[in-house]
Design an enzyme around this catalytic site. Structure first.
Site, PDB file in Angstrom:
ATOM      1  N   GLU A   1      -0.073   0.905  -0.411  1.00 31.70           N
ATOM      2  CA  GLU A   1       0.747   1.795  -1.233  1.00 31.70           C
ATOM      3  C   GLU A   1       0.372   1.622  -2.702  1.00 31.70           C
ATOM      4  O   GLU A   1       0.137   0.516  -3.175  1.00 31.70           O
ATOM      5  CB  GLU A   1       2.226   1.457  -1.023  1.00 31.70           C
ATOM      6  CG  GLU A   1       3.190   2.316  -1.828  1.00 31.70           C
ATOM      7  CD  GLU A   1       4.641   1.895  -1.645  1.00 31.70           C
ATOM      8  OE1 GLU A   1       5.531   2.763  -1.762  1.00 31.70           O
ATOM      9  OE2 GLU A   1       4.880   0.690  -1.386  1.00 31.70           O
TER      10      GLU A   1
ATOM     11  N   CYS B   1       5.896   1.674   3.238  1.00 30.09           N
ATOM     12  CA  CYS B   1       6.649   0.526   2.747  1.00 30.09           C
ATOM     13  C   CYS B   1       8.116   0.528   3.187  1.00 30.09           C
ATOM     14  O   CYS B   1       8.438   0.192   4.314  1.00 30.09           O
ATOM     15  CB  CYS B   1       6.524   0.440   1.234  1.00 30.09           C
ATOM     16  SG  CYS B   1       6.984  -1.175   0.546  1.00 30.09           S
TER      17      CYS B   1
ATOM     18  N   LYS C   1       6.807   9.775   1.612  1.00 28.13           N
ATOM     19  CA  LYS C   1       7.744   8.668   1.763  1.00 28.13           C
ATOM     20  C   LYS C   1       9.150   9.241   1.842  1.00 28.13           C
ATOM     21  O   LYS C   1       9.543  10.060   1.006  1.00 28.13           O
ATOM     22  CB  LYS C   1       7.615   7.686   0.598  1.00 28.13           C
ATOM     23  CG  LYS C   1       8.412   6.398   0.774  1.00 28.13           C
ATOM     24  CD  LYS C   1       8.074   5.400  -0.340  1.00 28.13           C
ATOM     25  CE  LYS C   1       8.755   4.059  -0.128  1.00 28.13           C
ATOM     26  NZ  LYS C   1       8.376   3.072  -1.172  1.00 28.13           N
TER      27      LYS C   1
END
Length: 509
Positions: free
Chosen positions: A265, A374, A340
């Site tokens: 990321e 993440c 995300k």
């Protein structure tokens, strides 16, 4: 039975010379339904389908056997009778072009019951089904224990056997060998008084069965090599400087014939150091200006080096809003993206990022994959939505600054692998960026995780990087093992969900 230390078992195919011993064994096991089959029937089976006729001998004495033919699945996956399988002349109706096995019989010498010889024969039959690339194994299963429970309907009896409230010498054994009951068949073998003429149609599915393919290129890939880049965050003099570093890793992983290269990321964060005077919001917008060029260059590299690249994640500005986006650059030149979904407090507060609203499985030439950036890996709902779409590999590009944060990502990634019966690869950054606010320090120990079961490493870790060191790792994952896990694992997390109590639904637009 031979004494334990003198037992010498041998599994082999049946020959015509075995008939006297085979007939004696069948007479012993089946006195109530006619005993041994005629010699001509056994001879015809051996001639027509020798690999389907196997026996086990103990020091040369025949003590167990299995008889099998090939049939057309569509014909015998529906109701039928024993006479549909064996003609009036007692010749089994083998179809050499059949796409399924039909289990005619499995029988074991009474003195050897409890020695799991029947299980060995069933396993040999399963191996044959896989080796011949057949759809399934079918069988008509007698229920001889039913005679002693005439007060029950046949459906009630079968249900109690399935629940292990009652024991049936044949049905209980078949259920223990992973057969499923497809339907009840009446008058299957009328002379079978113990079963009152009833039988169950049983089926074992070959999960590795593949329809004929036009070319080898259409065959599903089984062994997939995953490459992971543990990225060093250091001062970047230019975009080209950063891309040269990335190309080095891509080329190296391609040399190892990796199918995927996973980056972390915000791996492009060093470019924010080119404008150290900007505020956090201005800096992330400045970084977003490079994202299109990075995506396009990664796509070119994917084609050049023949490797699928998960380009970590990049900030992307769309209509005055900023998103955190991961691009999957396929080696055929196409590009997919995953936004995300869950934005961390830091990303909201310092960079004013927005979350996406779509989660999807991406079809690749090396399996069905999903990307959880993440923080997204810490929400089990997303992994389960991907599992509903048959995801095989989850990629988790992450960035964290402390070991606490890393352990959250790692622990949750391992949980996603277990609960969703898939592989999970995580990639993070190491080093420091003194001139970049909010991305100053990094902590990572990148890895590839598997589910936790007998088919996988004892610690469910396939490969693991050294903590906080710039490096790459690669790992081979076997997609066929996921199929085995789903059907024959010691636990079945996906199958055993209580969908009567809970479901996960997506509201993707």
């Amino acid at each position: 039975m031979t004494e334990q230390n003198e037992t010498l078992l041998n599994l082999r195919v049946i020959t015509p010379d075995d008939y006297p011993e085979l007939a004696a064994l069948m007479d012993m096991v089946y006195p109530d339904i006619g005993g041994a089959w005629p010699k001509a029937t056994i001879q015809a089976l051996v001639n027509a389908f020798p690999d389907g006729q196997v026996c086990i001998e103990d020091n040369g004495k025949l003590v167990a056997a299995a008889l099998t033919i090939k049939v057309d699945y569509n014909r015998y996956a529906s109701k039928h009778t024993y006479k549909d399988i064996v003609s009036d002349k007692e010749i089994a109706k083998h179809n050499d072009r059949g796409d399924a096995l039909y289990g005619l019989d499995v029988f074991v010498h009474p003195e050897y019951r409890g020695s799991r010889l029947g299980r060995r024969l069933y396993e040999a039959r399963r191996e044959l089904c896989r080796a011949l690339n057949l759809k399934a194994i079918l069988a008509g299963g007698r229920i001889p224990g039913y005679r002693d429970h005439a007060n029950l309907s046949v459906n009630e009896y079968i249900d109690k056997v399935k629940r292990k409230e009652l024991y049936d010498p044949i049905l209980s054994f078949q259920l223990a060998n992973d057969f499923d009951i497809k339907r009840l068949m009446h008058q299957y073998l009328p002379e079978d008084k113990k079963s009152k003429g009833f039988a169950t149609l049983l089926e074992w599915d070959n999960i590795f069965y593949e329809e004929d393919t036009v070319s080898i290129h259409e065959a599903e890939k089984s062994i997939v090599r995953i490459g992971v880049v543990q990225w060093q965050m250091s001062t970047a003099r230019s975009l080209e400087d950063l891309l040269s570093q990335a190309e080095f890793f891509i080329a190296s992983l391609a040399d190892y014939q990796s199918d995927f290269a996973l980056f972390p990321e915000f791996f492009s964060a060093p470019l924010m150091g080119l404008a150290p005077e900007k505020s956090p919001v201005e800096a992330i917008k400045f970084l977003a200006e490079f994202s299109e060029d990075i995506r396009n260059r990664f796509s070119q590299l994917a084609v050049t080096y023949n490797i699928n690249i998960i380009a970590g994640s990049l900030p992307v500005q769309e209509k005055n809003r900023l998103y955190n986006v991961s691009y999957l650059c396929h080696r055929d030149g196409s590009i997919d993206e995953q936004y995300k979904i869950h934005i961390t407090p830091h990303e909201k507060r310092d960079w004013v990022l927005d979350g996406g609203d779509t989660i999807k499985v991406i079809e690749t030439d090396a399996g069905k994959v999903g990307i959880l950036i993440c923080y997204d890996s810490e929400f089990p709902e997303l992994g389960r939505l991907l599992a509903e779409q048959d995801v095989q590999i989850l990629f988790v590009p992450f960035w964290v600054d402390t070991k606490n944060g890393y352990l959250r990502v790692r622990t949750c990634a391992q949980a996603r692998a277990i609960e969703n019966e898939c592989y999970v690869a995580i990639a993070g950054s190491v080093g420091n960026l003194p001139r970049v606010d909010n991305v100053a320090i990094q902590y990572a120990q990148s890895a590839v995780f598997s589910p936790s079961d007998v088919y996988f490493p004892h610690d469910a870790i396939i490969a693991e990087a050294t903590a906080n060191a710039e490096m790459m790792i690669y790992a081979d994952v076997d997609l066929n093992k996921l199929k085995l896990l789903n059907t024959e694992g010691s636990v079945n997390n996906l199958k055993d969900r209580r969908l009567d109590m809970y479901q996960v639904k997506t509201l993707n637009k």
